[in-house]
Structure formats: C-alpha cells, structure tokens
Design a protein around this motif. Structure first.
Motif, PDB file in Angstrom:
ATOM      1  N   ALA A  96       0.757  -1.238   0.179  1.00 51.70           N
ATOM      2  CA  ALA A  96       0.008   0.086  -0.067  1.00 51.70           C
ATOM      3  C   ALA A  96       0.788   1.336   0.043  1.00 51.70           C
ATOM      4  O   ALA A  96       2.170   1.106   0.168  1.00 51.70           O
ATOM      5  CB  ALA A  96      -0.986  -0.081   1.166  1.00 51.70           C
ATOM      6  N   LEU A  97       0.177   2.473  -0.166  1.00 53.99           N
ATOM      7  CA  LEU A  97       1.141   3.632  -0.714  1.00 53.99           C
ATOM      8  C   LEU A  97       1.405   4.106   0.945  1.00 53.99           C
ATOM      9  O   LEU A  97       2.604   4.528   0.909  1.00 53.99           O
ATOM     10  CB  LEU A  97       0.030   4.796  -0.969  1.00 53.99           C
ATOM     11  CG  LEU A  97       0.785   6.101  -1.178  1.00 53.99           C
ATOM     12  CD1 LEU A  97       1.847   5.764  -2.023  1.00 53.99           C
ATOM     13  CD2 LEU A  97      -0.059   7.239  -1.335  1.00 53.99           C
ATOM     14  N   TRP A  98       0.855   3.776   2.001  1.00 56.22           N
ATOM     15  CA  TRP A  98       1.262   3.897   3.275  1.00 56.22           C
ATOM     16  C   TRP A  98       2.615   3.146   3.819  1.00 56.22           C
ATOM     17  O   TRP A  98       3.437   3.787   4.721  1.00 56.22           O
ATOM     18  CB  TRP A  98       0.248   3.939   4.312  1.00 56.22           C
ATOM     19  CG  TRP A  98      -0.230   2.388   4.692  1.00 56.22           C
ATOM     20  CD1 TRP A  98      -1.059   1.789   4.094  1.00 56.22           C
ATOM     21  CD2 TRP A  98       0.433   1.592   5.716  1.00 56.22           C
ATOM     22  NE1 TRP A  98      -1.059   0.316   4.465  1.00 56.22           N
ATOM     23  CE2 TRP A  98      -0.037   0.222   5.484  1.00 56.22           C
ATOM     24  CE3 TRP A  98       1.577   1.645   6.545  1.00 56.22           C
ATOM     25  CZ2 TRP A  98       0.319  -0.864   6.190  1.00 56.22           C
ATOM     26  CZ3 TRP A  98       1.826   0.610   7.275  1.00 56.22           C
ATOM     27  CH2 TRP A  98       1.249  -0.616   7.071  1.00 56.22           C
ATOM     28  N   LEU A 101       5.348   5.031   2.052  1.00 55.93           N
ATOM     29  CA  LEU A 101       5.638   6.364   2.662  1.00 55.93           C
ATOM     30  C   LEU A 101       6.312   6.010   4.207  1.00 55.93           C
ATOM     31  O   LEU A 101       7.242   6.797   4.247  1.00 55.93           O
ATOM     32  CB  LEU A 101       4.453   7.238   2.746  1.00 55.93           C
ATOM     33  CG  LEU A 101       3.763   7.708   1.539  1.00 55.93           C
ATOM     34  CD1 LEU A 101       2.533   8.317   1.896  1.00 55.93           C
ATOM     35  CD2 LEU A 101       4.622   8.793   0.897  1.00 55.93           C
ATOM     36  N   LEU A 102       6.222   4.923   4.757  1.00 55.77           N
ATOM     37  CA  LEU A 102       6.418   4.846   5.933  1.00 55.77           C
ATOM     38  C   LEU A 102       8.021   4.344   5.775  1.00 55.77           C
ATOM     39  O   LEU A 102       8.783   4.570   6.450  1.00 55.77           O
ATOM     40  CB  LEU A 102       5.721   3.597   6.800  1.00 55.77           C
ATOM     41  CG  LEU A 102       6.213   3.314   8.240  1.00 55.77           C
ATOM     42  CD1 LEU A 102       6.231   4.333   9.049  1.00 55.77           C
ATOM     43  CD2 LEU A 102       5.534   1.904   8.513  1.00 55.77           C
ATOM     44  N   PHE A 107      13.701   5.276   6.225  1.00 57.33           N
ATOM     45  CA  PHE A 107      14.903   5.118   5.578  1.00 57.33           C
ATOM     46  C   PHE A 107      15.877   6.608   5.638  1.00 57.33           C
ATOM     47  O   PHE A 107      16.953   6.868   6.033  1.00 57.33           O
ATOM     48  CB  PHE A 107      14.578   4.901   4.112  1.00 57.33           C
ATOM     49  CG  PHE A 107      15.756   4.534   3.245  1.00 57.33           C
ATOM     50  CD1 PHE A 107      16.620   3.577   3.037  1.00 57.33           C
ATOM     51  CD2 PHE A 107      16.327   5.625   2.702  1.00 57.33           C
ATOM     52  CE1 PHE A 107      17.837   3.351   2.518  1.00 57.33           C
ATOM     53  CE2 PHE A 107      17.277   5.688   1.784  1.00 57.33           C
ATOM     54  CZ  PHE A 107      18.224   4.503   1.772  1.00 57.33           C
ATOM     55  N   LYS A 108      15.154   7.560   5.415  1.00 57.05           N
ATOM     56  CA  LYS A 108      15.419   8.813   5.420  1.00 57.05           C
ATOM     57  C   LYS A 108      16.251   9.288   6.750  1.00 57.05           C
ATOM     58  O   LYS A 108      17.210   9.888   6.739  1.00 57.05           O
ATOM     59  CB  LYS A 108      14.645   9.842   4.777  1.00 57.05           C
ATOM     60  CG  LYS A 108      14.132   9.969   3.460  1.00 57.05           C
ATOM     61  CD  LYS A 108      13.103  10.767   2.861  1.00 57.05           C
ATOM     62  CE  LYS A 108      12.786  10.554   1.369  1.00 57.05           C
ATOM     63  NZ  LYS A 108      11.580  11.477   1.211  1.00 57.05           N
ATOM     64  N   LEU A 109      15.414   9.121   7.777  1.00 57.95           N
ATOM     65  CA  LEU A 109      15.683   9.474   9.038  1.00 57.95           C
ATOM     66  C   LEU A 109      16.771   8.748   9.560  1.00 57.95           C
ATOM     67  O   LEU A 109      17.576   9.560  10.271  1.00 57.95           O
ATOM     68  CB  LEU A 109      14.316   9.241  10.049  1.00 57.95           C
ATOM     69  CG  LEU A 109      14.539   9.527  11.467  1.00 57.95           C
ATOM     70  CD1 LEU A 109      14.809  11.107  11.825  1.00 57.95           C
ATOM     71  CD2 LEU A 109      13.465   9.011  12.476  1.00 57.95           C
ATOM     72  N   LEU A 110      17.051   7.562   9.578  1.00 59.84           N
ATOM     73  CA  LEU A 110      17.942   6.823   9.975  1.00 59.84           C
ATOM     74  C   LEU A 110      19.232   6.999   9.215  1.00 59.84           C
ATOM     75  O   LEU A 110      20.379   6.959   9.608  1.00 59.84           O
ATOM     76  CB  LEU A 110      17.621   5.277   9.822  1.00 59.84           C
ATOM     77  CG  LEU A 110      16.617   4.814  10.737  1.00 59.84           C
ATOM     78  CD1 LEU A 110      16.192   3.311  10.735  1.00 59.84           C
ATOM     79  CD2 LEU A 110      16.838   5.294  12.356  1.00 59.84           C
TER      80      LEU A 110
END
Length: 329
Positions: A96-98, A101-102, A107-110
């Motif tokens: 799903a899209l969610w 996005l999760l 990925f970006k945060l870590l």
C-alpha cells in the motif's frame, strides 16, 4: 528514496507483483534481512550495554560509538522489520502507499541520523587530537549525549519540514561525506605529526605515549567505520544520480536498485559492531563477559585463546609496554 515511490506507483497502477530478476533479488534481500535483523539489534544493544556498564569502556570516544549504535539498534529493531514487511507485500503486489511512505520516512531519518552522528564522531576525534589540552573540558559525557539527542531532533525536523527530494538528498549526503572526509584528512595529518614528535623526543613519558596510542587506535576505528559507511552509501548516491537524470526507465530495474539500496544501508548497521569487536580488544572481552557471564580475568583468557593472542601482549588494563617500544599499530 524517491526510486521506491516511483516504482511503487508504477506497480500499484495494476497491483502487479514483482517478477523476473527483480523478484529473485527481492527474495534474497528479504531472507538476508530476516537473518540479519536480530543480529543487528542484539550486537548493537551489547555495544551500548558495554559502554554503559564497563568503566574501562566509558570514554568519550566510545560514547560517540554508542550513540551511533543507538541509530543502528533502531534500524535493526524498527527499520528492518518495516522493510521486511514492505518487501513481502511488494513481492505479492499488495504493498500500500502508506507502507511505501513509512519506509521512505524511516529510511531518510536513519540514514540522515547516521551521517550526523558520524560528523559528531569526527568532531570528537578532531578535538581530541587538535586540542588535546582542552579536550576534557570541551568534550564531556553529558555534552555528547545532549548533542546526540539534538542530532536526532535535527534529522527529524529536516525530514518533516524540508522537501527531501532525490536531488536534495544526494547533495546532502555528498556534503556530509565531504565534511567527514575533510576532518579525517586533518586528523591523520595531526596524528602523524604527533607520532613524529614523540619519535624525536627521547624523554617522553610512557603515559603520554599510551595516551597517543589510544587516540590513534580510536582514529583508526573511526576511519574504518567511516569507510564502510561510505561503501553503504555508494548505491544510494548512484541511484540518486540515475533518478535525477531520469536514466532508469524499466520498472524491474527500479525495483532491483531500490532493493539493493535497502540492503546496503541496513547491512551497515550490522557491520559497525563487528568493526568495534575486530578493532578493539576491550569490546571483545566485554562481550565475552556479558554473553558467557565470565569475570574480567576469565574473559581476557578466553579472548586470548580464541584470537590466538601471544602471551607477550600486555593485559588489557596495562598497555604501557607497547607505548615504551613505540609500537603504534
């Protein structure tokens, strides 16, 4: 992780499962992630416990490594399970899209948090070697912990408030790596200068030599961690450049590139604690103490036998013999 979003959108239009070579890569990475996920979490938790509970390991340099280990724990305990569930759903065409996005958010945060903590580690080493006399007053345990919390907040704010597009992400990663590499060059020049000064002085105390020895070992460990971090980011940079130039057209190829980026980034969180144990004997001994419930002396004996350390090697708490001989390896 815009490549994930693009390929996910293409797949979701027809809810098609991943096929062909991309499916084979997906299966391999899913299995590898399932195997490494608990190892990543456990090993990094052990690193944090060692630094927290062992006074010999509770140095400013090791505290920065423990702060990075916290990022790796989050990757193993949260990031990898989320990625695994997304990979499984992706293989069946049910993602799903969610979920996408999760995965992008985590990925970006870590990845950003890891880069910021590498900057912190290099700054700590820079102050230790460049400003030795002021080091203890500038770098304290409390300040390092507060800085680590600040870096997490900074990474979160940057992800939430700034458009972290593929191009922006690539520029940010390159900039951070450039700063870290610059610090490394300066640090090695200073370390070499200190080594030559000590070699030319015949009355340098064993305590001073021991201190410089520990600083150089810490710098080598930091450099090794940095080297593998850069290797793990190379696929991310490569994919980012391809996406920014709209080179990749095939959805299958987009999938393969996305899965590869996930594998290399998550694998780095497992590599870090292994580096600490390979490079630092104190961590190996501490691991044996914690895992097998041995005393410090027993753990040292086990470590010596396991790694075939010669009896001529000084005990862990006394490395002055190495310093007096000028052995800087």
């Amino acid at each position: 992780m815009e490549d994930m979003d693009t390929s996910a959108t293409d797949r979701q239009e027809g809810k098609e499962p991943v096929t062909g070579e991309a499916f084979a890569v997906l299966v391999f990475i899913t299995v590898a992630s399932i195997i490494t996920c608990p190892l990543t979490t456990i090993l990094n938790v052990l690193i944090i416990i060692c630094v927290k509970t062992k006074s010999a390991l509770r140095t400013q340099s090791n505290i920065t490594l423990a702060c990075l280990a916290i990022t790796d724990v989050v990757m193993g305990a949260i990031g990898q399970p989320v990625f695994i569930s997304w990979l499984i759903a992706r293989g069946q065409g049910d993602d799903a899209l969610w979920q996408t996005l999760l995965c992008q958010f985590i990925f970006k945060l870590l990845t950003l948090s890891s880069l910021l903590h590498m900057v912190m580690i290099n700054l700590e080493r820079y102050i230790a070697i460049k400003h030795t006399l002021q080091y203890t007053s500038i770098v304290t345990e409390a300040r390092l912990i507060y800085l680590s919390v600040f870096l997490w907040i900074m990474a979160l704010v940057l992800i939430l408030l700034i458009s972290f597009s593929s191009i922006t992400r690539t520029i940010s990663v390159i900039t951070a790596l450039a700063i870290i590499v610059f610090c490394q060059v300066v640090l090695y020049r200073e370390a070499r200068r200190h080594e030559k000064e000590i070699a030319n002085q015949h009355h340098v105390s064993a305590e001073v030599k021991q201190k410089k020895l520990k600083e150089k070992k810490a710098l080598k460990t930091t450099t090794t961690v940095l080297f593998f971090l850069m290797l793990s980011f190379l696929p991310l940079l490569f994919v980012g450049l391809l996406k920014s130039n709209d080179v990749v057209k095939s959805v299958n190829l987009q999938d393969i590139l996305t899965f590869t980026v996930i594998l290399t980034i998550t694998a780095n969180s497992l590599v870090n604690p292994i580096i600490y144990c390979v490079r630092l004997r104190q961590f190996r001994v501490a691991f044996i103490e914690l895992i097998f419930g041995k005393s410090h002396t027993q753990a040292e004996d086990i470590e010596k036998r396991a790694f075939r350390v010669s009896n001529r090697v000084a005990p862990l708490e006394n490395e002055q013999s190495q310093c007096r001989t000028g052995n800087w390896e």
